[in-house]
Structure formats: structure tokens, C-alpha cells
Design a protein around this motif. Structure first.
Motif, PDB file in Angstrom:
ATOM      1  N   HIS A 326       0.825  -1.200   0.000  1.00  0.00           N
ATOM      2  CA  HIS A 326       0.000   0.000   0.000  1.00  0.00           C
ATOM      3  C   HIS A 326       0.866   1.260   0.000  1.00  0.00           C
ATOM      4  O   HIS A 326       0.521   2.264  -0.624  1.00  0.00           O
ATOM      5  CB  HIS A 326      -0.929   0.003   1.222  1.00  0.00           C
ATOM      6  CG  HIS A 326      -2.055  -0.969   1.130  1.00  0.00           C
ATOM      7  ND1 HIS A 326      -1.995  -2.220   1.707  1.00  0.00           N
ATOM      8  CD2 HIS A 326      -3.269  -0.886   0.518  1.00  0.00           C
ATOM      9  CE1 HIS A 326      -3.130  -2.861   1.464  1.00  0.00           C
ATOM     10  NE2 HIS A 326      -3.920  -2.080   0.748  1.00  0.00           N
ATOM     11  N   LYS A 327       1.985   1.206   0.712  1.00  0.00           N
ATOM     12  CA  LYS A 327       2.881   2.362   0.775  1.00  0.00           C
ATOM     13  C   LYS A 327       3.494   2.656  -0.584  1.00  0.00           C
ATOM     14  O   LYS A 327       3.513   3.810  -1.035  1.00  0.00           O
ATOM     15  CB  LYS A 327       3.995   2.105   1.799  1.00  0.00           C
ATOM     16  CG  LYS A 327       4.917   3.299   2.004  1.00  0.00           C
ATOM     17  CD  LYS A 327       5.950   3.011   3.082  1.00  0.00           C
ATOM     18  CE  LYS A 327       6.844   4.220   3.300  1.00  0.00           C
ATOM     19  NZ  LYS A 327       7.860   3.973   4.354  1.00  0.00           N
ATOM     20  N   THR A 330       0.854   4.027  -2.892  1.00  0.00           N
ATOM     21  CA  THR A 330       0.598   5.441  -2.604  1.00  0.00           C
ATOM     22  C   THR A 330       1.662   6.315  -3.255  1.00  0.00           C
ATOM     23  O   THR A 330       1.359   7.380  -3.811  1.00  0.00           O
ATOM     24  CB  THR A 330       0.590   5.688  -1.084  1.00  0.00           C
ATOM     25  OG1 THR A 330      -0.412   4.869  -0.475  1.00  0.00           O
ATOM     26  CG2 THR A 330       0.304   7.155  -0.766  1.00  0.00           C
ATOM     27  N   ASN A 331       2.917   5.857  -3.212  1.00  0.00           N
ATOM     28  CA  ASN A 331       4.014   6.602  -3.832  1.00  0.00           C
ATOM     29  C   ASN A 331       3.798   6.799  -5.327  1.00  0.00           C
ATOM     30  O   ASN A 331       4.165   7.837  -5.885  1.00  0.00           O
ATOM     31  CB  ASN A 331       5.348   5.880  -3.611  1.00  0.00           C
ATOM     32  CG  ASN A 331       5.886   6.057  -2.206  1.00  0.00           C
ATOM     33  OD1 ASN A 331       5.410   6.905  -1.459  1.00  0.00           O
ATOM     34  ND2 ASN A 331       6.859   5.254  -1.834  1.00  0.00           N
ATOM     35  N   SER A 381       5.390  11.757   1.141  1.00  0.00           N
ATOM     36  CA  SER A 381       4.532  10.588   0.908  1.00  0.00           C
ATOM     37  C   SER A 381       4.436   9.673   2.133  1.00  0.00           C
ATOM     38  O   SER A 381       3.411   9.029   2.357  1.00  0.00           O
ATOM     39  CB  SER A 381       5.042   9.790  -0.298  1.00  0.00           C
ATOM     40  OG  SER A 381       6.364   9.330  -0.063  1.00  0.00           O
ATOM     41  N   TYR A 385       0.894   8.598   3.522  1.00  0.00           N
ATOM     42  CA  TYR A 385       0.544   7.175   3.649  1.00  0.00           C
ATOM     43  C   TYR A 385       0.049   6.860   5.054  1.00  0.00           C
ATOM     44  O   TYR A 385      -0.941   6.140   5.237  1.00  0.00           O
ATOM     45  CB  TYR A 385       1.751   6.305   3.307  1.00  0.00           C
ATOM     46  CG  TYR A 385       1.586   4.872   3.788  1.00  0.00           C
ATOM     47  CD1 TYR A 385       0.719   3.992   3.138  1.00  0.00           C
ATOM     48  CD2 TYR A 385       2.274   4.414   4.917  1.00  0.00           C
ATOM     49  CE1 TYR A 385       0.542   2.695   3.591  1.00  0.00           C
ATOM     50  CE2 TYR A 385       2.096   3.121   5.376  1.00  0.00           C
ATOM     51  CZ  TYR A 385       1.234   2.268   4.710  1.00  0.00           C
ATOM     52  OH  TYR A 385       1.057   0.994   5.170  1.00  0.00           O
ATOM     53  N   ASP A 389      -3.411   5.279   6.117  1.00  0.00           N
ATOM     54  CA  ASP A 389      -3.405   4.030   6.884  1.00  0.00           C
ATOM     55  C   ASP A 389      -4.316   4.120   8.107  1.00  0.00           C
ATOM     56  O   ASP A 389      -4.975   3.147   8.485  1.00  0.00           O
ATOM     57  CB  ASP A 389      -1.972   3.702   7.306  1.00  0.00           C
ATOM     58  CG  ASP A 389      -1.847   2.308   7.891  1.00  0.00           C
ATOM     59  OD1 ASP A 389      -2.630   1.420   7.475  1.00  0.00           O
ATOM     60  OD2 ASP A 389      -0.996   2.100   8.764  1.00  0.00           O
TER      61      ASP A 389
END
Length: 405
Positions: A326-327, A330-331, A381, A385, A389
Motif C-alpha cells: 500500500h505504501k 501510494t508513492n 509521501s 501514507y 493508513d
């Protein structure tokens, strides 16, 4: 000529001061240089011997900026592995398709919401769909993310976006400017562009031994002459095939990325990348008149909000489909959010066709905001994130404890 050289020198001193200020504040130099360019230029005053209008030197500053884009994209191409990109082909096509369709659809909906005519609506949809390869490249380099897991997918999505841009410009040029309007002509143009890109992938896979022999040059002086000469030739030749010169530079970098000399080239190209890259963002700002932005503020802000939404969603979908965290996903959305040179190209097509005058200030304001927010969001970011989250509960409890430790 002497005065022109003095003007260029003055511009470079301003670029240096803005870069030092950005460094002191530990912030990306991109928005500093764009705003600096806006504050000077044709609308700026002349103070004694210092001419901040840069009218006489405008062409050479713009040319230096174009060189900066070539070096930025060339370096980015050197950083990636063609076999890995080909292996990720399905993910790139899927991610690029989601990205283009979502952003283009949001642009269409927004144009209709503003009650613009159909051609203006199509131009706005195109503007919202194309990210800035130059700014994205600069962000990846500045944040030292060229080796991140998500960066190859970002590069692939940029390439896919450029293919879309080639298709869009071909179709819209035919509709607006009365050029080659036949379906066959447009299909041929797009096919040539795609075939040209595939050619460099083949060269990178099959021509490494030949490239190694050609580049086996002991003298750094001759070595850099050979590499840079080939870079400019490939970039220029790309434009004759209606492939953006910047993408030609990127493809040439990809072709050399598999050679034994890639690290040597990287080391030699870095100073040129940083210097000319800074000039590009300054020259981009020179083309924006701040006095023309007033009427376009609210429409541009609406477009910015839609772009942020579209990029985050499409980046998350593309990243998760590719098996990224997910991280990392997101980036992706935050990194490709910046808008710049290609958005201006799309807007200029509408302006050249005599469409609504608001397109020029709209595009300038839209690009300026995202040229500032894009690098800023990418830089922060990690915190963005964490905010997502907390809302969506992506991380497992033990992962959160481990990260806090």
C-alpha cells in the motif's frame, strides 16, 4: 551578442540563488525555480544594467531548458533494467490504462460540468491525463527513489502515458487544425511511434555486445563526446517520427542501461543533468504571466482536486495489481501527479486552434499548482501514507508497532 550573454549569466545567477535558498529550506528546487521564472520574464522591470525581461536571451534559455529535459530523461533511462520492465509489461499496460482512463474521464466530466464546448472539454480532459516526465524524473532523482520497487512501474506508466499523448495529439490535431484527418493516417502515426519505442527495447536486449564494443573508449573526453552526440541525434530523430524528444532520450538511456559502461555514463552525466535541468524549470516559469491567472483560479483549483483524486486512486489500483505494498502504491499516485511540459503542449494545441482564451491561464495555473504540490506530496509521501493508513487500516497491528520502534 555581448548583452545576450550577460542576460543569460543574470538568469543563471538567479537560478543559483533560488537553488541555494531551496537547499537551505530543505525543499525541492522545482517550485522555487518556476515561481522565480514567473516573477521575471517579459513583464518584469529593467533595473539599471540588469534586464530581468530576458527578451533577447529567451530563445537560448528555452533551448538550454530543452537540453535539461533530455539529460533528466536520459539519466532516468540509465537507472532502469529493460528485462525487468519487459517482465512487468502486463502491469505497466494495466496501470497505464487505468491511469489514463480515470484521469481522462474525470477531465471530460469536469469540462461538461463547466459547460465548455466539446473541443474545449476534450482539451481539458487531455491536459488532466498527461503527467510531466521532466518533473517526475527530477523528483525520482532528488528523492533517491530510482531503486524503489514502485519506480519501474512509474517509468512504464510514463511511457504508456506518452503513447496516449501521441494518439491524443494526432487525433486532436486532425480535428482542430485540419491536418491528416484520415483514420489510416492517424493509425500509421501511432504505429510508427510504438514501433520506434519497441526498437530500443530490442536493442537493449540484443545489442548489448555491440554497444559495449562501440563504447569501449579509454578517454573520458572522447567517450562523453560520443555518448552526448548520439543522445542529441536520437532525441532529434525521435521528433521527426512524432515521438517526443524527451522520450527519445529516455529510450536511449534504456538502451545503454544494460551495457558495461552504464555506471560510467551516469557519473559523467550528473553535472549536466543538474545544471540544465534547473534551467528547464526556470524557463518554464518564464512563459507564465502571473497577471493572466486571475480568471482561471477557481476552474484550475477544481481540476487540481480531481487530478489528486484520480492519481491517488489509479496509483493505488496499479500498484496493488502489480503486487506492491500500500505504501509503494501510494508513492505511485503521488509521484506521477505533477503536470508540466506535456500539459502545456496540449493546451497550446487548443490555443492555436482558436478555442476559448481561458485555456491559456487555466493551463498555467493548473500546471503551476501541481508542479508545486506534486514534488511536495512525493517528498512527504511517508506522512500521507500514514494518514491513509489510519483511515483504511492497511497495516497490521504488529507492523505498526515494528515501524514505531
Amino acid at each position: 551578442m555581448d548583452h545576450m550573454i550577460f542576460e543569460v549569466g543574470t538568469a543563471l545567477i538567479l537560478v543559483a540563488i533560488a537553488s541555494l535558498l531551496a537547499s537551505k529550506l530543505k525543499f525541492s528546487i522545482i517550485p522555487f525555480l518556476i515561481v522565480l521564472g514567473m516573477l521575471v520574464g517579459p513583464h518584469a522591470p529593467t533595473i539599471g544594467i540588469l534586464d530581468f525581461t530576458f527578451i533577447e536571451s529567451q530563445e537560448i534559455i528555452e533551448f538550454m531548458g530543452r537540453i535539461g529535459v533530455l539529460f533528466l530523461l536520459f539519466y532516468l533511462g540509465l537507472e532502469f533494467s529493460v528485462p525487468k520492465l519487459i517482465k512487468s509489461g502486463r502491469n505497466i499496460v494495466f496501470g497505464g490504462t487505468i491511469y489514463v482512463i480515470l484521469n481522462f474521464s474525470l477531465g471530460l466530466a469536469y469540462g461538461f460540468f463547466l459547460q465548455y464546448p466539446i473541443y474545449e472539454t476534450l482539451i481539458i480532459a487531455g491536459m488532466l491525463s498527461v503527467s510531466s516526465t521532466a518533473i517526475v524524473a527530477k523528483v525520482l532523482v532528488d528523492l533517491k527513489r530510482t531503486g524503489n520497487s514502485e519506480t519501474e512501474l512509474i517509468l512504464g506508466m510514463i511511457l504508456f502515458d506518452d503513447i496516449f499523448l501521441a494518439v491524443f495529439l494526432s487525433v486532436m490535431s486532425g480535428l482542430l487544425l485540419g491536418g491528416a484527418t484520415s483514420v489510416g493516417g492517424m493509425v500509421l502515426s501511432v504505429a510508427i511511434s510504438i514501433g520506434y519505442m519497441l526498437l530500443f527495447f530490442v536493442i537493449a536486449r540484443k545489442g548489448t555486445k555491440i554497444l559495449n564494443k562501440i563504447l569501449n573508449i579509454a578517454s573520458n573526453e572522447i567517450f562523453i563526446i560520443v555518448v552526448f552526440s548520439a543522445l542529441f541525434f536520437v532525441a532529434g530523430f525521435s521528433e521527426t517520427l512524432h515521438v517526443a524528444e524527451a522520450i527519445g532520450a529516455l529510450l536511449f538511456g534504456l538502451a545503454l542501461s544494460e551495457t558495461d559502461h552504464s555506471k560510467r555514463i551516469e557519473k559523467l552525466v550528473v553535472p549536466f543533468r543538474d545544471f540544465f535541468g534547473a534551467v528547464f524549470f526556470f524557463s518554464f516559469g518564464l512563459g507564465i504571466d502571473p497577471l493572466s491567472l486571475g480568471n482561471a483560479i477557481w476552474p484550475a483549483l477544481g481540476a487540481v482536486i480531481l487530478t489528486i483524486l484520480g492519481n491517488v486512486i489509479s496509483g493505488m489500483i496499479a500498484g496493488r495489481k502489480a503486487g506492491l505494498s500500500h505504501k509503494a502504491s501510494t508513492n505511485i499516485g503521488l509521484t506521477i501527479m505533477a503536470r508540466g511540459e506535456f500539459t502545456i503542449i496540449v493546451a497550446n494545441l487548443g490555443i492555436a486552434a482558436g478555442l476559448m482564451p481561458i485555456l491559456k491561464p487555466f493551463s498555467a495555473m493548473y500546471v503551476l499548482i501541481l508542479a508545486i504540490l506534486g514534488p511536495l506530496f512525493a517528498k512527504e509521501s511517508k506522512y500521507i501514507y500514514k494518514g491513509f493508513d489510519k483511515i483504511f487500516k492497511w497495516s497490521k497491528p504488529q507492523e505498526k508497532v515494528k515501524n514505531q520502534a
